[in-house]
Design a protein around this motif. Structure first.
Motif, PDB file in Angstrom:
ATOM      1  N   ALA A 117       0.858  -1.342  -0.325  1.00 16.22           N
ATOM      2  CA  ALA A 117       0.236   0.237   0.012  1.00 16.22           C
ATOM      3  C   ALA A 117       1.192   1.434  -0.020  1.00 16.22           C
ATOM      4  O   ALA A 117       0.472   2.455  -0.640  1.00 16.22           O
ATOM      5  N   ALA A 121       0.708   3.895  -2.639  1.00 19.17           N
ATOM      6  CA  ALA A 121       0.709   5.302  -2.771  1.00 19.17           C
ATOM      7  C   ALA A 121       1.527   6.587  -3.037  1.00 19.17           C
ATOM      8  O   ALA A 121       1.506   7.728  -3.196  1.00 19.17           O
ATOM      9  N   VAL A 124       0.591   7.311  -6.648  1.00 21.17           N
ATOM     10  CA  VAL A 124      -0.107   7.921  -6.093  1.00 21.17           C
ATOM     11  C   VAL A 124       0.760   9.363  -6.647  1.00 21.17           C
ATOM     12  O   VAL A 124       0.432  10.377  -7.172  1.00 21.17           O
ATOM     13  N   ARG A 125       1.185   9.461  -5.048  1.00 22.52           N
ATOM     14  CA  ARG A 125       1.811  10.820  -4.967  1.00 22.52           C
ATOM     15  C   ARG A 125       2.670  11.104  -6.215  1.00 22.52           C
ATOM     16  O   ARG A 125       2.567  12.076  -6.374  1.00 22.52           O
ATOM     17  N   TRP A 191      -7.841  -0.824  -0.785  1.00 22.42           N
ATOM     18  CA  TRP A 191      -6.874   0.169  -0.795  1.00 22.42           C
ATOM     19  C   TRP A 191      -8.102   1.178  -1.625  1.00 22.42           C
ATOM     20  O   TRP A 191      -7.369   2.631  -1.645  1.00 22.42           O
ATOM     21  N   VAL A 192      -7.588   1.239  -3.181  1.00 29.40           N
ATOM     22  CA  VAL A 192      -8.367   1.868  -3.591  1.00 29.40           C
ATOM     23  C   VAL A 192      -9.674   2.839  -3.464  1.00 29.40           C
ATOM     24  O   VAL A 192      -9.295   3.583  -3.506  1.00 29.40           O
ATOM     25  N   ARG A 195      -9.458   5.357  -1.169  1.00 29.08           N
ATOM     26  CA  ARG A 195      -8.270   6.220  -1.606  1.00 29.08           C
ATOM     27  C   ARG A 195      -9.748   7.973  -1.823  1.00 29.08           C
ATOM     28  O   ARG A 195     -10.564   7.564  -3.036  1.00 29.08           O
ATOM     29  N   SER A 196      -8.868   8.973  -2.047  1.00 30.14           N
ATOM     30  CA  SER A 196     -10.145   9.959  -2.030  1.00 30.14           C
ATOM     31  C   SER A 196      -9.550  10.388  -3.249  1.00 30.14           C
ATOM     32  O   SER A 196     -10.151  11.300  -4.120  1.00 30.14           O
ATOM     33  N   ASP A 197      -8.011  10.753  -3.507  1.00 31.66           N
ATOM     34  CA  ASP A 197      -8.060  11.161  -4.693  1.00 31.66           C
ATOM     35  C   ASP A 197      -7.684  10.654  -5.848  1.00 31.66           C
ATOM     36  O   ASP A 197      -6.675  11.379  -6.930  1.00 31.66           O
ATOM     37  N   LYS A 235      -4.985  10.134 -11.985  1.00 30.65           N
ATOM     38  CA  LYS A 235      -5.590  10.837  -9.954  1.00 30.65           C
ATOM     39  C   LYS A 235      -6.569  12.340  -9.955  1.00 30.65           C
ATOM     40  O   LYS A 235      -6.363  12.470 -11.269  1.00 30.65           O
ATOM     41  N   ALA A 239      -7.023  16.540  -6.517  1.00 35.24           N
ATOM     42  CA  ALA A 239      -6.041  16.160  -5.506  1.00 35.24           C
ATOM     43  C   ALA A 239      -5.041  17.037  -5.187  1.00 35.24           C
ATOM     44  O   ALA A 239      -4.400  17.260  -5.961  1.00 35.24           O
TER      45      ALA A 239
END
Length: 243
Positions: A117, A121, A124-125, A191-192, A195-197, A235, A239
């Protein structure tokens, strides 16, 4: 079906003829990725890309690609030299500025990190708002979940690794608890959803025909039949990019 058959045929040569397998997989991956986003002039980070098979195909498609890998031996696997655009770095702490890439890609790396995870993450960042995350990994309960220790991983990862060591006089490259970990479809799908982003663009069994996509909706069956899960995430444009 022809595509799946060709991939599985190449897959059998992964350790004896890696150029054949990874070359075929890289070409297939780029073709698949193009169905989700344009690659011409796109900035792409290949997380855990090793000797650069994927990076080569991405550049041939017009992308500007950087390969990030923590293992210098992996980077030199193809011809003894690291790819020109390779960067040493951990998938758990990518040496990439937040929101700086159009596509963050990783093929069959997630099952090799202790914190999947956290790796996801990080991907995504690094991705810009509106950009794409392409993340695929081998499911632990699939027939190849134990990699070269399969199918004995069904009796436990550590048992499978110890059995391999006894029979071969060396530890497996994919050594459970050290360089390989059990990752399920359910875990990453949760996990997906949390996520809100990001939003899920697609969730598919990567190597199988498109008509088998519904299998990912069936708990337990997907863990065995899907073999390799592909998460394609967008994304969200609202975000934040700091961090």
């Amino acid at each position: 079906m022809a595509r799946s058959a060709a991939l599985f045929a190449a897959f059998r040569a992964e350790q004896t003829d890696p150029d054949r397998f990874y070359g075929a997989l890289a070409r297939d991956t780029v073709a698949q990725l193009r169905s989700y986003t344009a690659l011409d002039r796109a900035v792409v980070v290949d997380v855990g890309g090793g000797p650069g098979y994927f990076a080569d195909e991405l550049r041939a498609a017009g992308a500007r690609c950087v390969c990030v890998d923590p293992d210098p031996a992996e980077l030199r696997l193809r011809d003894g030299r690291a790819p020109d655009t390779a960067i040493m770095g951990s998938a758990l702490r990518l040496p990439v500025r937040s929101g700086s890439v159009d596509v963050c890609l990783s093929s069959n790396v997630l099952e090799h990190v202790p914190e999947p995870a956290a790796m996801a993450a990080e991907m995504v960042r690094a991705t810009r708002p509106g950009g794409l995350v392409y993340l695929s990994y081998t499911l632990w309960l699939s027939p190849w979940g134990g990699h070269e220790t399969s199918p004995w991983h069904y009796l436990g990862g550590r048992y499978a690794a110890e059995r391999f060591a006894r029979r071969n006089g060396r530890r497996p490259k994919n050594d459970f608890g050290r360089t390989m970990f059990a990752v399920s479809a359910a875990r990453m799908l949760r996990w997906v959803r949390a996520r809100s982003d990001v939003e899920a663009v697609d969730v598919v069994p990567r190597y199988l025909p498109r008509w088998m996509k519904p299998v990912v909706r069936i708990p337990l069956l997907r863990e065995i039949v899907a073999w390799n899960l592909l998460l394609v995430l967008r994304k969200r444009t609202d975000a934040p990019t700091a961090g």
